[in-house]
Design a protein around this motif. Structure first.
Motif, short mmCIF file in Angstrom:
data_model
loop_
_atom_site.label_atom_id
_atom_site.label_comp_id
_atom_site.label_asym_id
_atom_site.label_seq_id
_atom_site.Cartn_x
_atom_site.Cartn_y
_atom_site.Cartn_z
N VAL A 1 0.82 -1.21 0.00
CA VAL A 1 0.00 0.00 0.00
C VAL A 1 0.86 1.27 0.00
CG1 VAL A 1 -1.78 1.29 1.25
CG2 VAL A 1 -1.90 -1.20 1.15
N TYR A 2 1.95 1.28 0.74
CA TYR A 2 2.75 2.50 0.89
C TYR A 2 4.13 2.44 0.22
CZ TYR A 2 -0.68 4.35 4.15
OH TYR A 2 -1.85 4.84 4.71
N GLY A 3 4.51 1.26 -0.24
CA GLY A 3 5.84 1.15 -0.83
C GLY A 3 6.95 1.23 0.20
N PHE A 4 6.66 0.86 1.45
CA PHE A 4 7.68 0.89 2.50
C PHE A 4 8.46 -0.43 2.48
CE2 PHE A 4 4.80 3.76 5.32
CZ PHE A 4 5.16 4.86 4.56
N GLY A 5 9.77 -0.31 2.60
CA GLY A 5 10.61 -1.48 2.76
C GLY A 5 10.74 -1.85 4.22
N CYS A 6 11.46 -2.92 4.46
CA CYS A 6 11.70 -3.37 5.85
C CYS A 6 13.20 -3.56 6.02
CB CYS A 6 10.95 -4.68 6.11
SG CYS A 6 11.18 -5.35 7.80
N GLY A 7 13.86 -2.50 6.51
CA GLY A 7 15.30 -2.58 6.70
C GLY A 7 16.01 -2.82 5.39
N GLN A 8 16.72 -3.95 5.30
CA GLN A 8 17.53 -4.27 4.12
C GLN A 8 16.69 -4.71 2.92
OE1 GLN A 8 19.71 -8.13 4.64
NE2 GLN A 8 18.57 -8.21 6.58
#
Length: 384
Positions: free
Chosen positions: A231-238
């Protein structure tokens, strides 16, 4: 990090809730779920199991069964399916006095669901357009009375997607939410499970509603890595959103989860961020863990990733939410409550996912025994 993993939830003192109205209140839609009883395809079966499905009722069920005074609010048709929702909720100890009753001819939402086996996927079909619950709007609920003693108010993103699914010109349930916020006690926390469903609305539509709603009113955000990437295009760390979307994540480190939780807390102005993580090794075997972080930066992650041999995974995340909220409501919206909630949530969902259907018919003793076994080992013998 705190190391007290021996919470005795069977002896929690719930006396402070005595004489109060519901301290946990939630609202949304309950679906009639049709599951083949003979393991045939839905198009071929002559027999289906009828059960109830839906995020908010599942959360309320666990909390009520664990002794937390809980109310569930929805709109249902005044017919046998509506009565089934009311009666089932009541059987678990949930307060149903704020149900809104629609004309008996209005439809109730349905979920047609086939449970898969490797390599065949489990598949669900929604029939939620124009449902009675999707039209529960402002002016239908006495929120002042319903929320009088409320300490935690909860809903999910699914609820607000229903208007887009039915292509309404107004979002009735969103209007009901904002009306409820006008009557929320000052001490009441608000929690939401982001719960994105692509079959209900687009990422753009979801962002348009959920971003201001969470920023302005939500204290506790519960979500998944996958939803935030989609939905937001957020990654998770690496890991990039593209890697997350393709299922190409490797080992997830504490720093990865801290980075995402911190970003979500800042972006949405949430006091607490919780992330649930499912590793689907097959359609029969999953692994589970979770992580929580508050605005002060306290971070706690499941002590270990735990395997689950699935019977039915639906309702698993919602059961975790109920266990997490149980920790907060009994230990406080503090460090102890976060840790307790995560551990109880992990144990409760692991048990629930070995049961058929959505609702968590789980006891505190079972959860306590599993928490003890996690620390001390054992627990594999028949209980009798």
């Amino acid at each position: 990090m705190m190391q007290n993993l021996r919470f005795n939830i069977t002896k929690d003192d719930l006396s402070r809730f005595s004489g109060k109205g519901p301290v946990f209140v939630t609202f949304g839609e309950t679906l009639i779920r049709d599951t083949p009883a003979d393991f045939q395809r839905l198009e071929r079966t002559a027999n289906v199991h009828i059960s109830l499905a839906g995020s908010e009722l599942t959360v309320a069920t666990l909390l009520a069964r664990f002794g937390i005074p809980s109310a569930y609010i929805t709109r249902v048709p005044d017919n046998p399916y509506g009565w089934l929702v009311r009666d089932t909720a009541r059987s678990h100890g949930i307060d149903t006095r704020y149900f809104v009753w629609a004309n008996k001819a209005e439809p109730i939402g349905r979920l047609l669901y086939e449970i898969g086996r490797t390599p065949r996927k489990s598949v669900g079909w929604y029939q939620r357009m124009f449902s009675a619950a999707s039209k529960m709007g402002a002016g239908m609920v006495n929120w002042q009375e319903a929320l009088r003693d409320c300490e935690l108010f909860h809903t999910s993103g699914i609820t607000f997607g229903l208007a887009y699914h039915s292509k309404y010109e107004q979002n009735y349930l969103l209007e009901a939410f904002y009306e409820a916020m006008n009557f929320k006690p000052e001490h009441c926390w608000v929690g939401i499970d982001f719960n994105y469903r692509a079959t209900l609305w687009t990422p753009e539509q979801c962002r348009e509603v959920m971003t201001p709603l969470i920023r302005d009113h939500v204290d506790i955000l519960i979500t998944t890595i996958e939803d935030m990437a989609a939905v937001y295009g957020f990654g998770c760390g690496q890991y990039s959103p593209e890697q997350i979307d393709k299922g190409e994540m490797g080992d997830i480190t504490d720093n990865d989860l801290r980075s995402l939780a911190s970003h979500l807390g800042d972006y949405f102005k949430a006091k607490i961020v919780a992330i649930t993580i499912r590793y689907p090794d097959s359609f029969e075997e999953n692994r589970w863990e979770s992580a929580v972080m508050n605005e002060q930066g306290y971070f706690f992650r499941s002590p270990a990733v735990k395997s689950i041999t699935l019977l039915d995974r639906l309702g698993g995340g919602d059961t975790w939410n109920g266990g997490f909220y149980y920790g907060l409501l009994t230990a406080g919206f503090n460090v102890e409550g976060l840790q307790k909630g995560l551990l109880v949530g992990d144990a409760a969902t692991r048990i629930k996912q070995t049961l058929m259907f959505d609702l968590p018919v789980v006891t505190k003793t079972e959860v306590q025994d599993l928490l003890k076994a996690d620390v001390e080992g054992g627990g594999k013998r028949v209980s009798r």
